[in-house]
Design a protein around this motif. Structure first.
Motif, PDB file in Angstrom:
ATOM      1  N   ILE A 145       0.472  76.821  55.057  1.00  0.00           N
ATOM      2  CA  ILE A 145       0.353  77.641  53.853  1.00  0.00           C
ATOM      3  C   ILE A 145       1.732  78.048  53.347  1.00  0.00           C
ATOM      4  O   ILE A 145       2.056  77.885  52.160  1.00  0.00           O
ATOM      5  CB  ILE A 145      -0.504  78.894  54.134  1.00  0.00           C
ATOM      6  CG1 ILE A 145      -1.970  78.496  54.319  1.00  0.00           C
ATOM      7  CG2 ILE A 145      -0.367  79.921  53.004  1.00  0.00           C
ATOM      8  CD1 ILE A 145      -2.877  79.649  54.694  1.00  0.00           C
ATOM      9  N   TYR A 146       2.564  78.558  54.248  1.00  0.00           N
ATOM     10  CA  TYR A 146       3.879  79.043  53.817  1.00  0.00           C
ATOM     11  C   TYR A 146       4.803  77.899  53.422  1.00  0.00           C
ATOM     12  O   TYR A 146       5.619  78.039  52.498  1.00  0.00           O
ATOM     13  CB  TYR A 146       4.510  79.923  54.904  1.00  0.00           C
ATOM     14  CG  TYR A 146       3.752  81.211  55.103  1.00  0.00           C
ATOM     15  CD1 TYR A 146       3.465  82.046  54.020  1.00  0.00           C
ATOM     16  CD2 TYR A 146       3.284  81.596  56.358  1.00  0.00           C
ATOM     17  CE1 TYR A 146       2.757  83.218  54.181  1.00  0.00           C
ATOM     18  CE2 TYR A 146       2.571  82.767  56.522  1.00  0.00           C
ATOM     19  CZ  TYR A 146       2.315  83.573  55.433  1.00  0.00           C
ATOM     20  OH  TYR A 146       1.597  84.734  55.600  1.00  0.00           O
ATOM     21  N   LEU A 147       4.694  76.762  54.101  1.00  0.00           N
ATOM     22  CA  LEU A 147       5.480  75.603  53.689  1.00  0.00           C
ATOM     23  C   LEU A 147       5.073  75.138  52.291  1.00  0.00           C
ATOM     24  O   LEU A 147       5.919  74.804  51.458  1.00  0.00           O
ATOM     25  CB  LEU A 147       5.309  74.459  54.688  1.00  0.00           C
ATOM     26  CG  LEU A 147       6.054  74.574  56.014  1.00  0.00           C
ATOM     27  CD1 LEU A 147       5.731  73.369  56.900  1.00  0.00           C
ATOM     28  CD2 LEU A 147       7.562  74.672  55.803  1.00  0.00           C
ATOM     29  N   ALA A 160       7.496  75.275  49.198  1.00  0.00           N
ATOM     30  CA  ALA A 160       7.838  74.012  48.538  1.00  0.00           C
ATOM     31  C   ALA A 160       7.474  74.057  47.054  1.00  0.00           C
ATOM     32  O   ALA A 160       8.217  73.547  46.203  1.00  0.00           O
ATOM     33  CB  ALA A 160       7.122  72.850  49.223  1.00  0.00           C
ATOM     34  N   THR A 161       6.328  74.670  46.739  1.00  0.00           N
ATOM     35  CA  THR A 161       5.904  74.768  45.344  1.00  0.00           C
ATOM     36  C   THR A 161       6.883  75.617  44.535  1.00  0.00           C
ATOM     37  O   THR A 161       7.304  75.226  43.439  1.00  0.00           O
ATOM     38  CB  THR A 161       4.491  75.367  45.245  1.00  0.00           C
ATOM     39  OG1 THR A 161       3.576  74.545  45.974  1.00  0.00           O
ATOM     40  CG2 THR A 161       4.040  75.459  43.802  1.00  0.00           C
ATOM     41  N   LEU A 162       7.237  76.777  45.081  1.00  0.00           N
ATOM     42  CA  LEU A 162       8.196  77.625  44.381  1.00  0.00           C
ATOM     43  C   LEU A 162       9.554  76.944  44.283  1.00  0.00           C
ATOM     44  O   LEU A 162      10.242  77.031  43.257  1.00  0.00           O
ATOM     45  CB  LEU A 162       8.341  78.969  45.113  1.00  0.00           C
ATOM     46  CG  LEU A 162       7.114  79.887  45.113  1.00  0.00           C
ATOM     47  CD1 LEU A 162       7.422  81.180  45.854  1.00  0.00           C
ATOM     48  CD2 LEU A 162       6.661  80.190  43.689  1.00  0.00           C
ATOM     49  N   LEU A 222      11.807  84.728  47.608  1.00  0.00           N
ATOM     50  CA  LEU A 222      10.490  84.527  48.206  1.00  0.00           C
ATOM     51  C   LEU A 222      10.345  83.111  48.758  1.00  0.00           C
ATOM     52  O   LEU A 222       9.689  82.904  49.775  1.00  0.00           O
ATOM     53  CB  LEU A 222       9.398  84.805  47.171  1.00  0.00           C
ATOM     54  CG  LEU A 222       7.968  84.940  47.705  1.00  0.00           C
ATOM     55  CD1 LEU A 222       7.889  86.035  48.766  1.00  0.00           C
ATOM     56  CD2 LEU A 222       6.994  85.222  46.579  1.00  0.00           C
ATOM     57  N   THR A 223      10.987  82.148  48.111  1.00  0.00           N
ATOM     58  CA  THR A 223      10.964  80.778  48.623  1.00  0.00           C
ATOM     59  C   THR A 223      11.578  80.723  50.024  1.00  0.00           C
ATOM     60  O   THR A 223      10.989  80.163  50.955  1.00  0.00           O
ATOM     61  CB  THR A 223      11.745  79.839  47.684  1.00  0.00           C
ATOM     62  OG1 THR A 223      11.119  79.843  46.396  1.00  0.00           O
ATOM     63  CG2 THR A 223      11.769  78.416  48.229  1.00  0.00           C
ATOM     64  N   LEU A 236       8.900  82.468  57.284  1.00  0.00           N
ATOM     65  CA  LEU A 236       7.613  82.779  57.907  1.00  0.00           C
ATOM     66  C   LEU A 236       7.004  81.548  58.564  1.00  0.00           C
ATOM     67  O   LEU A 236       6.385  81.642  59.627  1.00  0.00           O
ATOM     68  CB  LEU A 236       6.644  83.345  56.868  1.00  0.00           C
ATOM     69  CG  LEU A 236       6.921  84.751  56.343  1.00  0.00           C
ATOM     70  CD1 LEU A 236       5.823  85.181  55.367  1.00  0.00           C
ATOM     71  CD2 LEU A 236       7.040  85.762  57.475  1.00  0.00           C
ATOM     72  N   ALA A 237       7.174  80.387  57.925  1.00  0.00           N
ATOM     73  CA  ALA A 237       6.651  79.147  58.507  1.00  0.00           C
ATOM     74  C   ALA A 237       7.312  78.863  59.853  1.00  0.00           C
ATOM     75  O   ALA A 237       6.645  78.526  60.833  1.00  0.00           O
ATOM     76  CB  ALA A 237       6.883  77.982  57.543  1.00  0.00           C
TER      77      ALA A 237
END
Length: 200
Positions: free
Chosen positions: A103-105, A109-111, A144-145, A151-152
Protein backbone atom coordinates in the motif's frame (compact mmCIF):
# COMPACT_ATOMS: atom_id res chain seq x y z
CA UNK A 1 -16.77 14.33 -5.72
CA UNK A 2 -17.09 14.51 -1.95
CA UNK A 3 -20.09 12.22 -1.50
CA UNK A 4 -23.15 12.59 0.70
CA UNK A 5 -22.78 13.83 4.31
CA UNK A 6 -22.48 11.15 6.95
CA UNK A 7 -22.27 11.20 10.73
CA UNK A 8 -18.55 11.38 11.59
CA UNK A 9 -18.94 8.72 14.28
CA UNK A 10 -20.54 6.32 11.80
CA UNK A 11 -17.81 7.04 9.26
CA UNK A 12 -15.07 6.42 11.84
CA UNK A 13 -16.75 3.21 13.01
CA UNK A 14 -16.95 1.88 9.44
CA UNK A 15 -13.35 2.81 8.67
CA UNK A 16 -11.73 1.74 11.95
CA UNK A 17 -14.16 -0.95 13.11
CA UNK A 18 -12.69 -3.76 10.97
CA UNK A 19 -9.15 -2.92 12.12
CA UNK A 20 -10.13 -2.84 15.80
CA UNK A 21 -12.10 -6.05 15.30
CA UNK A 22 -9.04 -7.69 13.75
CA UNK A 23 -6.95 -6.75 16.79
CA UNK A 24 -9.53 -8.01 19.30
CA UNK A 25 -10.04 -11.28 17.40
CA UNK A 26 -6.28 -11.82 17.10
CA UNK A 27 -5.74 -11.32 20.84
CA UNK A 28 -8.55 -13.81 21.50
CA UNK A 29 -7.45 -16.48 19.02
CA UNK A 30 -3.68 -16.01 18.65
CA UNK A 31 -2.78 -19.09 20.71
CA UNK A 32 -5.28 -21.40 19.05
CA UNK A 33 -4.84 -23.70 16.05
CA UNK A 34 -7.86 -24.66 13.94
CA UNK A 35 -7.99 -27.83 11.85
CA UNK A 36 -10.11 -27.26 8.75
CA UNK A 37 -10.30 -29.85 5.99
CA UNK A 38 -7.34 -31.69 7.46
CA UNK A 39 -5.12 -28.58 7.46
CA UNK A 40 -3.99 -26.72 10.58
CA UNK A 41 -4.50 -22.95 10.57
CA UNK A 42 -3.07 -20.64 13.21
CA UNK A 43 -5.34 -18.06 14.81
CA UNK A 44 -3.77 -15.27 12.74
CA UNK A 45 -4.84 -16.92 9.48
CA UNK A 46 -8.38 -17.54 10.74
CA UNK A 47 -8.67 -13.92 11.88
CA UNK A 48 -7.39 -12.77 8.50
CA UNK A 49 -10.03 -14.89 6.78
CA UNK A 50 -12.70 -13.19 8.85
CA UNK A 51 -11.24 -9.72 8.35
CA UNK A 52 -11.64 -9.80 4.56
CA UNK A 53 -15.47 -10.05 4.41
CA UNK A 54 -15.84 -7.65 7.35
CA UNK A 55 -13.69 -5.10 5.51
CA UNK A 56 -15.72 -5.58 2.33
CA UNK A 57 -19.03 -5.20 4.18
CA UNK A 58 -17.92 -2.08 6.08
CA UNK A 59 -16.60 -0.48 2.88
CA UNK A 60 -19.80 -1.41 1.04
CA UNK A 61 -21.93 0.22 3.76
CA UNK A 62 -19.73 3.34 3.64
CA UNK A 63 -20.18 3.49 -0.12
CA UNK A 64 -23.95 3.00 0.24
CA UNK A 65 -24.24 5.80 2.81
CA UNK A 66 -21.96 8.32 1.10
CA UNK A 67 -22.24 7.31 -2.55
CA UNK A 68 -18.48 7.71 -2.81
CA UNK A 69 -15.16 6.01 -2.02
CA UNK A 70 -11.82 7.72 -2.51
CA UNK A 71 -9.06 6.00 -4.46
CA UNK A 72 -7.04 5.17 -1.35
CA UNK A 73 -10.00 3.32 0.17
CA UNK A 74 -10.54 1.34 -3.03
CA UNK A 75 -6.85 0.42 -3.35
CA UNK A 76 -6.69 -0.60 0.31
CA UNK A 77 -9.69 -2.92 -0.01
CA UNK A 78 -8.34 -4.49 -3.20
CA UNK A 79 -4.97 -5.20 -1.56
CA UNK A 80 -6.66 -6.59 1.56
CA UNK A 81 -8.55 -9.04 -0.63
CA UNK A 82 -5.48 -9.99 -2.69
CA UNK A 83 -2.87 -10.35 0.06
CA UNK A 84 -5.30 -11.53 2.73
CA UNK A 85 -6.69 -14.07 0.29
CA UNK A 86 -3.20 -15.32 -0.56
CA UNK A 87 -2.38 -15.72 3.14
CA UNK A 88 -5.52 -17.78 3.74
CA UNK A 89 -5.27 -19.80 0.53
CA UNK A 90 -1.59 -20.64 0.98
CA UNK A 91 -1.80 -20.74 4.80
CA UNK A 92 1.10 -18.28 4.94
CA UNK A 93 0.85 -15.14 7.08
CA UNK A 94 3.67 -13.38 5.22
CA UNK A 95 1.43 -12.20 2.41
CA UNK A 96 -0.95 -10.33 4.71
CA UNK A 97 1.97 -8.80 6.60
CA UNK A 98 3.32 -7.50 3.28
CA UNK A 99 0.05 -5.72 2.52
CA UNK A 100 0.94 -2.40 4.26
CA UNK A 101 4.27 -2.44 2.42
CA UNK A 102 2.50 -2.72 -0.93
CA UNK A 103 0.00 0.00 0.00
CA UNK A 104 2.67 2.50 1.01
CA UNK A 105 4.89 1.66 -1.96
CA UNK A 106 1.93 2.17 -4.30
CA UNK A 107 0.93 5.46 -2.68
CA UNK A 108 4.53 6.67 -2.65
CA UNK A 109 5.12 5.66 -6.26
CA UNK A 110 1.87 7.32 -7.38
CA UNK A 111 2.70 10.58 -5.65
CA UNK A 112 6.28 10.38 -6.93
CA UNK A 113 5.07 9.89 -10.50
CA UNK A 114 2.93 12.98 -10.15
CA UNK A 115 5.90 14.96 -8.87
CA UNK A 116 7.96 13.91 -11.89
CA UNK A 117 5.18 15.37 -14.03
CA UNK A 118 5.17 18.57 -12.00
CA UNK A 119 1.83 17.76 -10.37
CA UNK A 120 0.54 17.05 -6.87
CA UNK A 121 -1.85 14.13 -7.00
CA UNK A 122 -2.29 14.63 -3.27
CA UNK A 123 -4.09 17.90 -3.99
CA UNK A 124 -6.71 16.04 -6.03
CA UNK A 125 -7.47 13.78 -3.08
CA UNK A 126 -7.27 16.21 -0.16
CA UNK A 127 -7.89 19.68 -1.57
CA UNK A 128 -11.35 19.88 -0.01
CA UNK A 129 -9.92 19.07 3.42
CA UNK A 130 -6.83 21.29 3.39
CA UNK A 131 -6.91 24.26 0.99
CA UNK A 132 -3.27 25.06 0.20
CA UNK A 133 -1.42 27.12 -2.35
CA UNK A 134 0.13 25.11 -5.18
CA UNK A 135 3.64 25.46 -3.75
CA UNK A 136 2.40 24.14 -0.43
CA UNK A 137 0.86 21.10 -2.11
CA UNK A 138 4.11 20.33 -3.90
CA UNK A 139 6.14 20.55 -0.69
CA UNK A 140 3.66 18.41 1.24
CA UNK A 141 3.54 15.85 -1.58
CA UNK A 142 7.35 15.53 -1.62
CA UNK A 143 7.43 15.02 2.12
CA UNK A 144 4.55 12.52 2.12
CA UNK A 145 6.11 10.58 -0.75
CA UNK A 146 9.29 10.08 1.26
CA UNK A 147 7.24 9.28 4.36
CA UNK A 148 5.27 6.56 2.55
CA UNK A 149 8.48 4.91 1.36
CA UNK A 150 9.83 5.09 4.92
CA UNK A 151 6.70 3.38 6.26
CA UNK A 152 7.06 0.64 3.65
CA UNK A 153 10.65 -0.04 4.75
CA UNK A 154 9.63 0.09 8.42
CA UNK A 155 6.80 -2.41 7.91
CA UNK A 156 9.18 -4.80 6.17
CA UNK A 157 11.68 -4.49 9.00
CA UNK A 158 9.05 -5.13 11.68
CA UNK A 159 7.36 -8.18 10.22
CA UNK A 160 10.60 -9.80 9.09
CA UNK A 161 12.47 -9.39 12.37
CA UNK A 162 9.80 -9.43 15.08
CA UNK A 163 6.94 -11.61 16.27
CA UNK A 164 3.49 -11.65 14.71
CA UNK A 165 2.03 -10.12 17.86
CA UNK A 166 4.48 -7.20 17.69
CA UNK A 167 3.57 -6.65 14.04
CA UNK A 168 -0.18 -6.65 14.80
CA UNK A 169 0.27 -3.95 17.43
CA UNK A 170 2.57 -2.01 15.10
CA UNK A 171 0.04 -2.20 12.26
CA UNK A 172 -2.90 -1.23 14.46
CA UNK A 173 -1.33 1.51 16.54
CA UNK A 174 2.15 2.28 15.24
CA UNK A 175 1.28 3.06 11.62
CA UNK A 176 -1.79 5.11 12.60
CA UNK A 177 0.20 7.09 15.17
CA UNK A 178 3.03 7.66 12.67
CA UNK A 179 0.66 9.14 10.07
CA UNK A 180 -1.03 11.30 12.70
CA UNK A 181 2.36 12.52 13.94
CA UNK A 182 3.48 13.28 10.39
CA UNK A 183 0.58 15.64 9.76
CA UNK A 184 1.07 17.27 13.16
CA UNK A 185 4.64 18.11 12.15
CA UNK A 186 3.31 19.86 9.03
CA UNK A 187 1.52 22.55 11.05
CA UNK A 188 3.94 25.25 9.93
CA UNK A 189 3.45 24.33 6.27
CA UNK A 190 -0.34 24.53 6.66
CA UNK A 191 0.05 27.91 8.31
CA UNK A 192 2.45 29.34 5.72
CA UNK A 193 0.70 27.99 2.60
CA UNK A 194 -2.90 27.75 3.76
CA UNK A 195 -5.57 29.60 1.79
CA UNK A 196 -7.97 31.63 3.89
CA UNK A 197 -11.62 31.37 2.90
CA UNK A 198 -13.20 34.87 2.77
CA UNK A 199 -16.54 33.28 3.71
CA UNK A 200 -15.19 32.09 7.07
Amino acid sequence: MAGKPINPLVKTALEMGPVVGFLVAYIWLKERVFTIGGTDYEGFIVVTAGFIPVMLIATGILWKLTGHLNRMQVVTVVLVVIFGGLSVWLNDDRFFKMKPTMIYLLFGATLGWGLLRGQSYLAYVMEGLMPLKQEGWMILTRRLTGFFFLLAVLNEAIWRTMSTETWVYFKTFGLTAAIFAFFLTQARLFRDYGIDDPAD
